[in-house]
Motif scaffolding. Sequence first.
Motif, mmCIF file in Angstrom:
data_model
loop_
_atom_site.group_PDB
_atom_site.id
_atom_site.type_symbol
_atom_site.label_atom_id
_atom_site.label_comp_id
_atom_site.label_asym_id
_atom_site.label_seq_id
_atom_site.Cartn_x
_atom_site.Cartn_y
_atom_site.Cartn_z
ATOM 1 N N LYS A 66 57.005 84.324 50.826
ATOM 2 C CA LYS A 66 56.301 85.488 50.277
ATOM 3 C C LYS A 66 55.180 85.927 51.213
ATOM 4 O O LYS A 66 55.003 87.118 51.482
ATOM 5 N N SER A 67 54.437 84.962 51.740
ATOM 6 C CA SER A 67 53.347 85.281 52.655
ATOM 7 C C SER A 67 53.873 85.893 53.947
ATOM 8 O O SER A 67 53.272 86.830 54.494
ATOM 9 N N ILE A 68 55.001 85.391 54.435
ATOM 10 C CA ILE A 68 55.597 85.952 55.651
ATOM 11 C C ILE A 68 56.016 87.400 55.421
ATOM 12 O O ILE A 68 55.729 88.288 56.231
ATOM 13 N N LEU A 69 56.672 87.655 54.295
ATOM 14 C CA LEU A 69 57.160 89.006 54.009
ATOM 15 C C LEU A 69 56.026 89.990 53.743
ATOM 16 O O LEU A 69 56.199 91.198 53.920
ATOM 17 N N GLU A 70 54.873 89.476 53.336
ATOM 18 C CA GLU A 70 53.728 90.343 53.061
ATOM 19 C C GLU A 70 52.819 90.522 54.273
ATOM 20 O O GLU A 70 51.865 91.302 54.226
ATOM 21 N N SER A 71 53.102 89.834 55.359
ATOM 22 C CA SER A 71 52.287 89.955 56.568
ATOM 23 C C SER A 71 52.564 91.284 57.265
ATOM 24 O O SER A 71 53.657 91.851 57.122
ATOM 25 N N PRO A 72 51.591 91.810 58.025
ATOM 26 C CA PRO A 72 51.809 93.066 58.758
ATOM 27 C C PRO A 72 53.059 92.980 59.633
ATOM 28 O O PRO A 72 53.252 92.006 60.364
ATOM 29 N N THR A 73 53.899 93.997 59.540
ATOM 30 C CA THR A 73 55.189 93.982 60.230
ATOM 31 C C THR A 73 55.469 95.340 60.862
ATOM 32 O O THR A 73 55.192 96.381 60.263
ATOM 33 N N LEU A 74 56.017 95.317 62.069
ATOM 34 C CA LEU A 74 56.449 96.536 62.742
ATOM 35 C C LEU A 74 57.956 96.472 62.979
ATOM 36 O O LEU A 74 58.494 95.397 63.252
ATOM 37 N N PRO A 75 58.642 97.613 62.898
ATOM 38 C CA PRO A 75 60.088 97.608 63.152
ATOM 39 C C PRO A 75 60.425 97.361 64.614
ATOM 40 O O PRO A 75 61.511 96.891 64.945
ATOM 41 N N LYS A 76 59.462 97.689 65.508
ATOM 42 C CA LYS A 76 59.627 97.465 66.940
ATOM 43 C C LYS A 76 58.259 97.581 67.595
ATOM 44 O O LYS A 76 57.312 98.094 66.979
ATOM 45 N N PRO A 77 58.112 97.097 68.828
ATOM 46 C CA PRO A 77 56.828 97.277 69.518
ATOM 47 C C PRO A 77 56.483 98.760 69.640
ATOM 48 O O PRO A 77 57.370 99.604 69.805
ATOM 49 N N GLU A 78 55.211 99.084 69.580
ATOM 50 C CA GLU A 78 54.785 100.483 69.526
ATOM 51 C C GLU A 78 55.227 101.296 70.736
ATOM 52 O O GLU A 78 55.534 102.478 70.618
ATOM 53 N N THR A 79 55.258 100.692 71.903
ATOM 54 C CA THR A 79 55.604 101.447 73.116
ATOM 55 C C THR A 79 57.030 101.171 73.594
ATOM 56 O O THR A 79 57.404 101.576 74.687
ATOM 57 N N SER A 80 57.825 100.506 72.768
ATOM 58 C CA SER A 80 59.168 100.112 73.188
ATOM 59 C C SER A 80 60.200 101.186 72.871
ATOM 60 O O SER A 80 60.092 101.917 71.884
ATOM 61 N N ALA A 81 61.225 101.252 73.718
ATOM 62 C CA ALA A 81 62.340 102.175 73.487
ATOM 63 C C ALA A 81 63.478 101.503 72.727
ATOM 64 O O ALA A 81 64.509 102.132 72.468
ATOM 65 N N LEU A 82 63.299 100.234 72.361
ATOM 66 C CA LEU A 82 64.332 99.522 71.617
ATOM 67 C C LEU A 82 64.568 100.169 70.253
ATOM 68 O O LEU A 82 63.629 100.651 69.611
ATOM 69 N N GLN A 83 65.806 100.158 69.810
ATOM 70 C CA GLN A 83 66.137 100.667 68.491
ATOM 71 C C GLN A 83 65.832 99.600 67.436
ATOM 72 O O GLN A 83 66.196 98.438 67.600
ATOM 73 N N PRO A 84 65.152 99.972 66.353
ATOM 74 C CA PRO A 84 64.880 98.988 65.296
ATOM 75 C C PRO A 84 66.169 98.566 64.596
ATOM 76 O O PRO A 84 67.094 99.359 64.426
ATOM 77 N N HIS A 85 66.215 97.313 64.205
ATOM 78 C CA HIS A 85 67.355 96.811 63.438
ATOM 79 C C HIS A 85 66.857 95.859 62.360
ATOM 80 O O HIS A 85 66.005 95.004 62.618
#
Length: 233
Positions: A66-85
Amino acid sequence: MHVALNLNRKRSRLIDDNGDDDEDVPEPLKSLLRSPLSELKRTKTESELDEIGIVAPADAWVVDVKSILESPTLPKPETSALQPHNNVCNFVASSSVMVLCVQGNYHLHYDLLCSHLPNLYSIAPTLQALVLCRDPSTHVPSTSAPFSLPLVQAVGPDYNHFVRLGLLHPLGGGHHPLDALVVVDPRGRRRMVLPFGWGAGRHAADVGGGKTVQAEMMDRLRSCIQTLAQEMQ
């Protein structure tokens, strides 16, 4: 000439005229004489890999999912061109297995996880794969993977998931992890830890036997997911 004779005399204590091991030589020394260093390293690594297995539920650490899922999360690095999955659309709290890519600066285990995700999804369709890192905004999970898994901030003012998982690097100043893939079952129990860059996985990136170590690690991961899927049936 005198030096050569001394060397031959020393050798005669270990090997007789026919080139056979002398019966007086201790067995451990015989083994050392017969085995090249690469063979010794391979044998030690295989032994360590053999010790990696799924942990019984009664012996497993409890993870604060629960604590892991509630931690701040980004779909990808802010400056990355990677597609989120992600696989959030299939998440089921009571049956989703989690594979946590605990990541410092090591990329190999992330790349392996990404390449094996289709197979893992076929075994456990609700499986969730996440990256635990120090700072998601600047973290670089890979330089070759085609997509970015969700990046969870593992260290905050009042929590440290690296510590809670037992994977805090002893020389990391309290902020850096020991790189690993961690399997957590639907009840929040840490059922398997696959180390990379240390322990049984310290040779995973080697040019020589690295591919073998990688294959062994992924076989164990797949087997673990299969076992957990069967437990939930």
